[in-house]
Design a protein around this motif. Structure first.
Motif, PDB file in Angstrom:
ATOM      1  N   THR A  47      -1.497   8.526  -6.213  1.00  0.00           N
ATOM      2  CA  THR A  47      -1.844   7.001  -6.187  1.00  0.00           C
ATOM      3  C   THR A  47      -3.423   6.964  -5.830  1.00  0.00           C
ATOM      4  O   THR A  47      -4.017   7.823  -5.759  1.00  0.00           O
ATOM      5  CB  THR A  47      -1.120   6.663  -4.678  1.00  0.00           C
ATOM      6  OG1 THR A  47      -1.566   7.392  -3.698  1.00  0.00           O
ATOM      7  CG2 THR A  47       0.361   6.671  -4.808  1.00  0.00           C
TER       8      THR A  47
ATOM      9  N   LYS B 224      -6.884   0.824   1.819  1.00  0.00           N
ATOM     10  CA  LYS B 224      -6.094   1.992   2.072  1.00  0.00           C
ATOM     11  C   LYS B 224      -4.919   1.899   1.256  1.00  0.00           C
ATOM     12  O   LYS B 224      -4.615   0.990   0.389  1.00  0.00           O
ATOM     13  CB  LYS B 224      -5.499   1.654   3.677  1.00  0.00           C
ATOM     14  CG  LYS B 224      -4.455   0.533   3.828  1.00  0.00           C
ATOM     15  CD  LYS B 224      -3.728   0.496   5.042  1.00  0.00           C
ATOM     16  CE  LYS B 224      -4.327   0.418   6.430  1.00  0.00           C
ATOM     17  NZ  LYS B 224      -4.324  -0.976   6.461  1.00  0.00           N
ATOM     18  N   MET B 225      -4.344   3.275   1.048  1.00  0.00           N
ATOM     19  CA  MET B 225      -3.174   3.478   0.237  1.00  0.00           C
ATOM     20  C   MET B 225      -2.590   4.774   0.790  1.00  0.00           C
ATOM     21  O   MET B 225      -3.089   5.519   1.178  1.00  0.00           O
ATOM     22  CB  MET B 225      -3.623   3.771  -1.308  1.00  0.00           C
ATOM     23  CG  MET B 225      -2.794   3.688  -2.360  1.00  0.00           C
ATOM     24  SD  MET B 225      -1.665   2.153  -2.399  1.00  0.00           S
ATOM     25  CE  MET B 225      -2.635   1.009  -3.122  1.00  0.00           C
ATOM     26  N   ASP B 226      -1.219   4.462   0.462  1.00  0.00           N
ATOM     27  CA  ASP B 226      -0.375   5.714   0.826  1.00  0.00           C
ATOM     28  C   ASP B 226      -0.622   6.892  -0.166  1.00  0.00           C
ATOM     29  O   ASP B 226      -0.706   6.830  -1.324  1.00  0.00           O
ATOM     30  CB  ASP B 226       1.062   5.588   0.715  1.00  0.00           C
ATOM     31  CG  ASP B 226       1.557   4.656   2.189  1.00  0.00           C
ATOM     32  OD1 ASP B 226       0.653   4.396   2.938  1.00  0.00           O
ATOM     33  OD2 ASP B 226       2.785   4.432   2.408  1.00  0.00           O
TER      34      ASP B 226
ATOM     35  N   ASN C 104      -1.594   8.395   4.610  1.00  0.00           N
ATOM     36  CA  ASN C 104      -2.507   7.152   4.050  1.00  0.00           C
ATOM     37  C   ASN C 104      -3.943   7.432   4.792  1.00  0.00           C
ATOM     38  O   ASN C 104      -4.309   7.601   5.898  1.00  0.00           O
ATOM     39  CB  ASN C 104      -1.886   5.677   4.655  1.00  0.00           C
ATOM     40  CG  ASN C 104      -2.390   4.798   4.195  1.00  0.00           C
ATOM     41  OD1 ASN C 104      -3.742   4.634   3.872  1.00  0.00           O
ATOM     42  ND2 ASN C 104      -1.658   3.611   3.792  1.00  0.00           N
TER      43      ASN C 104
ATOM     44  N   LEU D 119       4.699  11.398   3.237  1.00  0.00           N
ATOM     45  CA  LEU D 119       3.815  10.123   3.277  1.00  0.00           C
ATOM     46  C   LEU D 119       2.569  10.273   4.185  1.00  0.00           C
ATOM     47  O   LEU D 119       2.644  10.725   5.405  1.00  0.00           O
ATOM     48  CB  LEU D 119       4.316   8.880   3.432  1.00  0.00           C
ATOM     49  CG  LEU D 119       5.646   8.498   2.494  1.00  0.00           C
ATOM     50  CD1 LEU D 119       6.247   7.281   2.871  1.00  0.00           C
ATOM     51  CD2 LEU D 119       5.302   8.612   0.851  1.00  0.00           C
TER      52      LEU D 119
ATOM     53  N   VAL E 130       1.634   9.692  -1.585  1.00  0.00           N
ATOM     54  CA  VAL E 130       2.982  10.090  -1.719  1.00  0.00           C
ATOM     55  C   VAL E 130       3.252  11.355  -2.344  1.00  0.00           C
ATOM     56  O   VAL E 130       2.654  11.626  -3.396  1.00  0.00           O
ATOM     57  CB  VAL E 130       3.579   8.820  -2.662  1.00  0.00           C
ATOM     58  CG1 VAL E 130       5.139   8.996  -2.614  1.00  0.00           C
ATOM     59  CG2 VAL E 130       3.269   7.602  -1.947  1.00  0.00           C
TER      60      VAL E 130
ATOM     61  N   VAL F  36       0.904  -1.253  -0.085  1.00  0.00           N
ATOM     62  CA  VAL F  36       0.020   0.058  -0.035  1.00  0.00           C
ATOM     63  C   VAL F  36       0.894   1.280   0.030  1.00  0.00           C
ATOM     64  O   VAL F  36       0.393   2.334   0.422  1.00  0.00           O
ATOM     65  CB  VAL F  36      -0.884   0.244   1.227  1.00  0.00           C
ATOM     66  CG1 VAL F  36      -1.802  -1.161   1.094  1.00  0.00           C
ATOM     67  CG2 VAL F  36      -0.162   0.001   2.431  1.00  0.00           C
TER      68      VAL F  36
ATOM     69  N   GLU G  58      -0.156   5.943   7.737  1.00  0.00           N
ATOM     70  CA  GLU G  58       1.160   6.072   7.364  1.00  0.00           C
ATOM     71  C   GLU G  58       2.163   7.145   8.250  1.00  0.00           C
ATOM     72  O   GLU G  58       1.507   8.184   8.165  1.00  0.00           O
ATOM     73  CB  GLU G  58       1.639   6.493   5.903  1.00  0.00           C
ATOM     74  CG  GLU G  58       2.921   6.184   5.361  1.00  0.00           C
ATOM     75  CD  GLU G  58       3.499   4.807   5.721  1.00  0.00           C
ATOM     76  OE1 GLU G  58       4.376   4.864   6.687  1.00  0.00           O
ATOM     77  OE2 GLU G  58       3.387   3.804   4.995  1.00  0.00           O
TER      78      GLU G  58
ATOM     79  N   VAL H  62      -4.124  -5.652   2.746  1.00  0.00           N
ATOM     80  CA  VAL H  62      -4.440  -4.171   2.653  1.00  0.00           C
ATOM     81  C   VAL H  62      -5.092  -3.866   3.765  1.00  0.00           C
ATOM     82  O   VAL H  62      -4.981  -2.759   4.278  1.00  0.00           O
ATOM     83  CB  VAL H  62      -5.559  -4.043   1.390  1.00  0.00           C
ATOM     84  CG1 VAL H  62      -6.352  -2.851   1.437  1.00  0.00           C
ATOM     85  CG2 VAL H  62      -4.665  -4.377   0.107  1.00  0.00           C
TER      86      VAL H  62
END
Ligand code: HEM
Ligand SMILES: [Cu+2]
Ligand SMILES: [Cu+2]
Lengths: 612, 278
Positions: free
Chosen positions: B209, B200-202, B191, B189, B204, A354, B227, A425
């Motif tokens: 993203t 979820k996703m960072d 999240n 970073l 950046v 992620v 994050e 995830v």
């Protein structure tokens, strides 16, 4: 002078061998071992206190030095974990702690435990002590460089400790040190703290490389006559392979660290894109934060195995000795170590599912990660199959081994969750991850270290540790550590993120307060229990039962030095000759339930030895 | 002997804890129930392995503990057994990996009808931008960001003019409508993570993203930064309100668009590429 000295030794060695073989009749062919190919090593013997105990070139002393210094840093890491657990379990008692402090403690705790404690302890400590003894060498091949290696480590630790006292304090960037945050204001210690951390790591890597070259070349070049690679104890295989990993992985950390230092000091932009801070655009641009993550985990994942492989190797030997049974599937065990080592370079991005890297990578890294589970599982099977129909001594060493198997299997299975992209995830960056890696690379290797301490203390000191204290130490540590980390997984399921100074009253985690208090109590207890070991060691050094030679009735060479504890040069004037693998326990037909590696076939001719 | 009993109690305790735990995942509120299913599957496979290995070990402790007169079995290798175990393990691993990869394939392929949402993160807060009538978001640039252009929208990008700006940590989503979260950060970073949505996703700095999900339960949810982003990390919260279509539309109506903001502030004009301050 030195050449004569060496020649003499070889001649001596050969003649005494013929004499002893002659004693039992004609020299039996089955006892033939290829003659040595190289001259024996010429060692520098220290004369003063300084050359014997401080700048010492004896690998055994260096090993103990590594052990003590790593333990010292480990105790600091432990104290930091207490402080964190105080904040998490009883924030009302931790009024002195700010979020800055908390993050500095998290960071220093993580880095210390992984690099300065476990890595230094396994490779520097056990590597130095065991490799020459187990391979039948007199010492490491480059004793001087080996000595410098320890002192580089010493300086690295001092630099690291110094960072506690510089303005701004140590870095609070997390042990992963991710830029841009690591070097920007807003993260504690973003000035001197992070620079000292990186300098310390660079010193560590340099020092480690010196030691690592020694471990590798000693294993490859200095084994005694008859000690083929497939007769090496698994401890040596584990440490050897881990060292190869370290030699390949640390350079990635080194360049990552150096580039990050340049970004900090010179304002380069290796990892720094255009950044807006407090309304102003900083003078960075074009760099990639994700590049750092690739470099870090290209080091970081093998690092996990740098800690795990020596533990795998050592625990195999401990189980075999104390179950009085050969390690099951030795060749499989060796190949599994090598395969895990090789594969470990192809899985690094499972820490980055992620991270915002191209999500298509997920397919590749999930597959490689789950493939690595196969050789790992084989090792677990072989450990328990070694217990099967063994003759198991339920002593303290065995307890640590069993504790290791249980915690390692538990942590390995949660690894299947995190390795399998989709499952990762929801769990990534939560307490599930904290629980997983503490179980698998914190607690499990620690169990092996403890087992190894109880196992080899008699060799190092000539005295036994107290079994009674040992049992208390084991049960409190094992049950305590398990009650810290088993429930913690469920915090991760709730969704509690890691690196949180405080949860406030998030609607769905208020129920976790009770669990946090319980975990903290267990953590205080486990930490305190380690002082039982320190007390045990101090007491046993003075009054412990005398160990004598080979108290565990083991086969491997380290127990067959002419003096206990072994002296500098290890073997007196005659190097041992090896006739078999180190796992001939309970061989049918043999008088005793063990046949040492030094016993020639002619002495045990009526046994049914299958594997040599 | 006692040791074996205690180890057994540890395994038993783990199973009981798992069955009776009051701490388990928060009720799901998105389409990613399949992630929960893979977790459950992994629990079954992993749990069976854990229990089997531990019970085998404990059995050995009871059955084969040391007796002076007994000898251990001498059997260095058993190729057949090792082969069977390797194959069985490989099959188990495939059984876990295959569903994982299939769901991952869904995760990386965003449905066409997903609404794009620009989630912008900084130390330490969130704000959001939705496409206007045209359904497209305007391009942005970090250097363009200032009080007059809080999202750094490129002024001569026609897609940006009608973008809906939400300068608040709270966002509304339409129930049962997939969203594609486009994440960006202006500093470090971050999240954007809502436990109930699972995904979820960072965010950046320097790149955009994404990930997607479909909320399927009306309600209010807490956003957590997942994050590490410096001292304010733990306090970097936000919130999401999932609403039915009509409520959502009403809310959307009330929000300001970029051109409205520009008109109100009268400080910048669209005709120029760079920001022109009056
Ligand atoms: C009983 C002993 C230990 C306790 C109570 C403990 C406790 C903790 C706690 C509370 C955290 C911070 C969690 C967070 O806020 O995210 C943490 C992080 C960590 N610990 Fe431990 N720990 C222990 C032993 C170890 C050991 C032996 C290792 C060696 C592998 C280790 C490695 C780490 C690492 C790498 C982190 C992550 C640091 C970061 O997030 O940057 N710990 N530990
Ligand atoms: Cu990894
Ligand atoms: Cu954050």
């Amino acid at each position: 002078m030195s050449e004569n000295y060496n020649d003499n030794k070889i001649i001596q060695a050969q003649s005494s061998e013929t004499v002893s073989a002659g004693g039992s009749g004609a020299t039996p062919d089955i006892d033939y071992v290829r003659p040595a190919e190289v001259l024996e090593q010429d060692l520098y013997h220290g004369h003063s206190f300084i050359t014997k105990w401080v700048f010492c070139q004896d690998a055994k002393v260096i090993g103990i030095q590594y052990f003590l210094l790593a333990t010292f840093t480990g105790i600091i890491g432990l104290i930091l974990s207490w402080l964190m657990r105080l904040q998490l379990g009883y924030p009302e008692l931790a009024g002195f702690m700010t979020a800055e402090h908390y993050y500095q403690f998290v960071t220093m705790h993580g880095m210390i435990m992984v690099v300065y404690f476990l890595t230094a302890l396994f490779l520097g400590g056990f590597g130095n002590y065991l490799i020459p003894l187990m391979t039948g060498a007199r010492d490491m091949v480059f004793p001087y460089v080996n000595m410098v290696s320890f002192w580089m480590f010493f300086v690295a630790v001092m630099v690291l400790m110094a960072s506690f006292f510089v303005p701004g304090g140590p870095t609070g960037a997390g042990w992963t040190l991710y830029p841009p945050q690591a070097i920007l204001e807003g993260t504690p210690g973003s000035g001197m703290g992070i620079i000292l951390m990186l300098v310390s790591l660079v010193l560590f890597v340099i020092g480690f490389t010196m030691g690592g070259l020694n471990y590798l070349i000693t294993v490859l070049q200095s084994r005694t006559r008859g000690m083929t690679l497939m007769r090496l104890p698994l401890s040596v295989w584990g440490i050897f392979t881990a060292t190869i990993l370290a030699m390949l992985a640390f350079p990635a950390l080194l360049v990552g660290g150096l580039m990050l230092v340049l970004d900090t000091i010179l304002g380069t932009s290796f990892f720094m894109p255009t950044i807006l801070k407090a309304g102003e655009v900083l003078e960075y641009g074009g760099g990639s934060p994700i590049l750092f993550q690739h470099l870090f985990w290209f080091f970081g994942h093998p690092e996990v195995y740098i800690v795990a492989l020596p533990a795998f190797g050592i625990v195999s030997d401990l189980i075999s000795v104390h179950a009085r049974k050969n390690i099951f599937g030795y060749r499989m065990m060796v190949w599994a170590i090598v395969a895990i080592g090789g594969l470990s370079f192809f899985v690094w991005a499972h820490h980055m599912y992620v991270s915002g890297m191209n999500p298509w990578f997920g397919f590749f890294f999930a597959s490689t990660t789950l493939i690595i589970a196969v050789p790992t599982a084989m090792k677990v099977y072989n450990w328990i199959l070694t217990l099967w129909r063994g003759n198991i001594r339920m002593n303290v060493v065995m307890l640590w081994c069993l504790g290791f198997i249980l915690t390692f299997v538990n942590g390995g299975i949660t690894g299947l969750f995190l390795g399998n992209v989709t499952v990762d995830v929801p769990l990534s960056d939560t307490y599930f991850v904290i629980a997983h890696f503490h179980m698998v690379m914190g607690i499990a290797p620690l169990m092996v270290i403890m087992g190894a301490v109880y196992h080899w203390f008699p060799l190092v000191s000539g005295r036994m540790l107290s079994e009674k204290l040992g049992k208390w130490h084991f049960w409190v540590t094992f049950l305590g550590a398990y009650s810290i980390y088993f429930p913690m997984h469920y915090l991760g399921f709730i969704g509690v993120p890691r690196r949180y100074f405080e949860m406030y009253d998030s609607p769905y985690v208020t129920s976790a307060v009770g669990m946090n208090e319980f975990i903290s109590m267990a953590a205080f207890l486990v930490g305190a229990a380690q002082f039982i070991l320190i007390y045990n060691i101090i007491k046993s050094l003075k009054t412990g039962k005398l160990a004598g030679k080979n108290p565990w009735k083991a086969n491997s060479l380290e127990w067959f030095t002419p003096t206990v504890p072994p002296e500098h040069g290890n073997w007196g004037n005659k190097l041992p000759i090896v006739y078999r693998w180190p796992y001939d326990y309970s061989v049918p037909g043999a008088k005793e339930d063990f046949i040492p590696q030094t016993t020639p076939p002619s002495k045990v001719s009526d046994t049914e030895v299958e594997k040599t | 002997m006692h040791a074996g009993i205690i180890f057994f109690l540890v395994v038993l305790g783990s199973i009981l804890f798992h069955i009776f735990t009051p701490w388990y995942w928060t009720d799901i509120a998105s389409n990613w129930g399949s992630m929960d299913d893979t977790i459950t599957l992994t629990f079954w496979v992993g749990g069976v392995v854990f229990i089997t290995v531990c019970l085998f070990m404990i059995y050995c402790v009871f059955k084969f503990s040391y007796k002076e007169e007994r000898r251990a079995e001498y059997k260095p290798e058993d190729n057949k057994l090792e082969k069977i175990l390797t194959i069985a393990t490989t099959l188990g691993v495939i059984a876990l990996l295959a569903p994982g990869l299939i769901i991952w394939n869904q995760f990386v392929n965003v449905p066409k009808n997903a609404i794009e949402i620009d989630v912008m993160a900084w130390q330490w807060g969130w704000q959001y931008r939705l496409p206007g009538e045209d359904g497209k978001l305007g391009n942005t640039k970090v250097v363009n960001i200032n009080d007059n252009n809080p999202f750094g929208i490129i002024l001569d990008d026609p897609n940006g003019k009608d973008d809906v700006l939400i300068q608040s940590e709270e966002i509304n989503l339409q129930n049962n409508r997939p969203v594609k979260i486009l994440l960006r950060s202006v500093d470090v970073l971050h999240n954007w993570y809502v436990p109930q949505f699972r995904a979820k996703m960072d965010a950046v700095p320097g790149v955009v993203t994404f990930y997607w999900f479909e909320p399927n339960k009306v309600g209010e949810y807490e956003v957590l930064c997942a994050e590490y982003c410096g001292v304010g990390h733990y306090a970097m919260r936000g919130s999401v309100l999932v609403k039915d279509e009509q409520d959502y539309k009403n809310w959307l109506q009330e929000q300001e668009t970029f051109s409205e903001l520009v008109a109100k502030q009268k400080k910048i004009e669209f005709s120029e590429t760079k920001l022109a301050k009056k």
